[in-house]
Design an enzyme around this catalytic site. Structure first.
Site, PDB file in Angstrom:
ATOM      1  N   ASP A 135      35.659  20.510  15.622  1.00  0.00           N
ATOM      2  CA  ASP A 135      34.279  20.576  16.069  1.00  0.00           C
ATOM      3  C   ASP A 135      33.982  19.272  16.808  1.00  0.00           C
ATOM      4  O   ASP A 135      34.456  18.207  16.428  1.00  0.00           O
ATOM      5  CB  ASP A 135      33.378  20.733  14.838  1.00  0.00           C
ATOM      6  CG  ASP A 135      31.910  20.880  15.184  1.00  0.00           C
ATOM      7  OD1 ASP A 135      31.537  20.610  16.341  1.00  0.00           O
ATOM      8  OD2 ASP A 135      31.140  21.257  14.293  1.00  0.00           O
ATOM      9  N   ASP A 182      34.112  29.997  10.885  1.00  0.00           N
ATOM     10  CA  ASP A 182      34.275  28.900   9.935  1.00  0.00           C
ATOM     11  C   ASP A 182      32.966  28.718   9.194  1.00  0.00           C
ATOM     12  O   ASP A 182      31.903  29.069   9.707  1.00  0.00           O
ATOM     13  CB  ASP A 182      34.644  27.595  10.645  1.00  0.00           C
ATOM     14  CG  ASP A 182      33.411  26.918  11.238  1.00  0.00           C
ATOM     15  OD1 ASP A 182      32.926  25.938  10.649  1.00  0.00           O
ATOM     16  OD2 ASP A 182      32.913  27.383  12.287  1.00  0.00           O
TER      17      ASP A 182
END
Length: 376
Positions: A92, A271
């Protein structure tokens, strides 16, 4: 990175595919355990592979940049060698973490200045810096730097933020394309769709993101407090625009129900911290429904946590024993519960994949949504 579409469900937009990266293949739809600071909390890499059967895990740019820092990561040869995980990793960009530091950051066109939550030191993230950091981390799939807007969000703010995210994406792509990976294998950049829950903004953002023609695309800015129906509407709209021959990653989602519904809408990758965070608080997701293991009703239960899953954590330990560990605040409780919950999430997406390949996904999904979300 390569993506091969293997099957499409005839009654929904669900699909099964295969992503190939430098560190191995990923069968989609897939859930990715979150390993924010270089570890999936309370779980060994061996358990990730053998019990949970994770195919890819996440790291986070913001946290890894602050600690252990880029010098150490480079010395070890990247995150794969640092934490011993030899399968794919996605990072991320840190945009969500910066968003969450609302009282400790300033957002400008150049980038974001923020204070470390560790020691208060000041730092700056720009699209270029974030690309360089993710090169140093060495993830197989890296994310463009974006601004994640809150919910609710004024239309004008959402529009200006989305447009800045698009300008940042251009800078991310320029930096990524003008640099080389540091550790001898290829990396892939995913842009992120924004636009809050406004349909016209989501449509515009999806079209802009698709025009960059990267190897995969992500959907951000959802699961931040909006009603589930709004999340589903935005996801369906965006999936109808993003290229069908590239993987779609819905960031930060979610409950088992969210995942099943969004698979049906055409999402390939997920996720969420929920399976591990909830595990540490005594909530178990099982094939039959949700268990609060703290409840006294489980005190004398000698049956395994979930024999249908087959893994060691789910079949060896009884509900009564796990409740005892939780009540005693033993560290082993967090480990067992985390391994179990992640095993369930990987089982769930694996079952979804099998049903898509068999052409029986939609009736199975409708049944499973009710089953896995009931309270036991």
């Amino acid at each position: 990175m390569k993506f091969k579409l293997q099957a499409n469900d005839t009654d929904s937009s669900a699909r099964a595919g295969e992503i190939t990266t430098a560190h191995g293949q990923i069968q989609t739809p897939i859930f990715m355990p979150v390993g924010t600071a270089g570890t999936v909390k309370a779980v060994h890499q061996r358990e990730l592979k053998e019990d949970i059967q994770a195919q890819i895990i996440l790291g986070n740019t913001y946290h890894l940049y602050l600690r252990p820092g880029l010098d150490i990561l480079k010395k070890f040869g990247g995150l794969h060698k640092f934490n011993g995980w030899d399968r794919p990793i996605l990072t991320d960009s840190g945009g969500y973490q910066v968003y969450s530091l609302s009282d400790m950051r300033k957002i400008k066109e150049e980038g974001v200045t923020f204070q470390s939550h560790i020691d208060g030191s000041k730092h700056q993230f720009s699209p270029e810096i974030v690309m360089d950091i993710q090169r140093a981390i060495g993830a197989d799939i890296i994310m463009a730097f974006d601004e994640c807007t809150p919910y609710p969000c004024e239309y004008d703010y959402a529009k200006k933020s989305m447009e800045m995210t698009h300008r940042w994406l251009k800078r991310c792509c320029d930096r990524f394309d003008s640099t080389e990976p540091l550790y001898g294998y290829e990396q892939t950049l995913f842009p992120i769709v924004q636009g809050s829950t406004y349909k016209d903004l989501r449509k515009q953002s999806a079209e802009v993101i698709a025009s960059f023609e990267r190897d995969g695309n992500a959907i951000g800015g959802l699961s931040v407090g909006e009603p589930h129906e709004m999340m589903y509407e935005s996801t369906e709209l965006v999936c109808g625009i993003l290229p069908k021959d590239k993987p779609r990653y819905l960031m930060g989602v979610g409950t088992p129900e969210n995942i099943l519904e969004c698979i049906a809408l055409g999402v390939d990758m997920f996720d969420c911290v929920m399976p591990t965070r909830n595990a540490r608080n005594g909530m178990l997701f099982t094939t039959q429904g949700i268990i609060n293991i703290k409840n006294k009703k489980w005190e004398n239960d000698e049956t395994p946590i979930d024999p249908m899953l087959g893994g060691y954590a789910s079949t060896f330990y009884s509900k009564g024993y796990l409740r005892h560990l939780v009540q005693s605040k033993e560290i082993l409780a967090a480990q067992i519960a985390s391994i179990h919950n992640l095993s369930f999430y990987l089982w769930l997406v694996g079952q979804a994949r099998e049903q898509i390949l068999a052409g029986t996904f939609l009736p199975w999904k409708n049944k499973m949504v009710k089953q896995v979300m009931q309270r036991l």
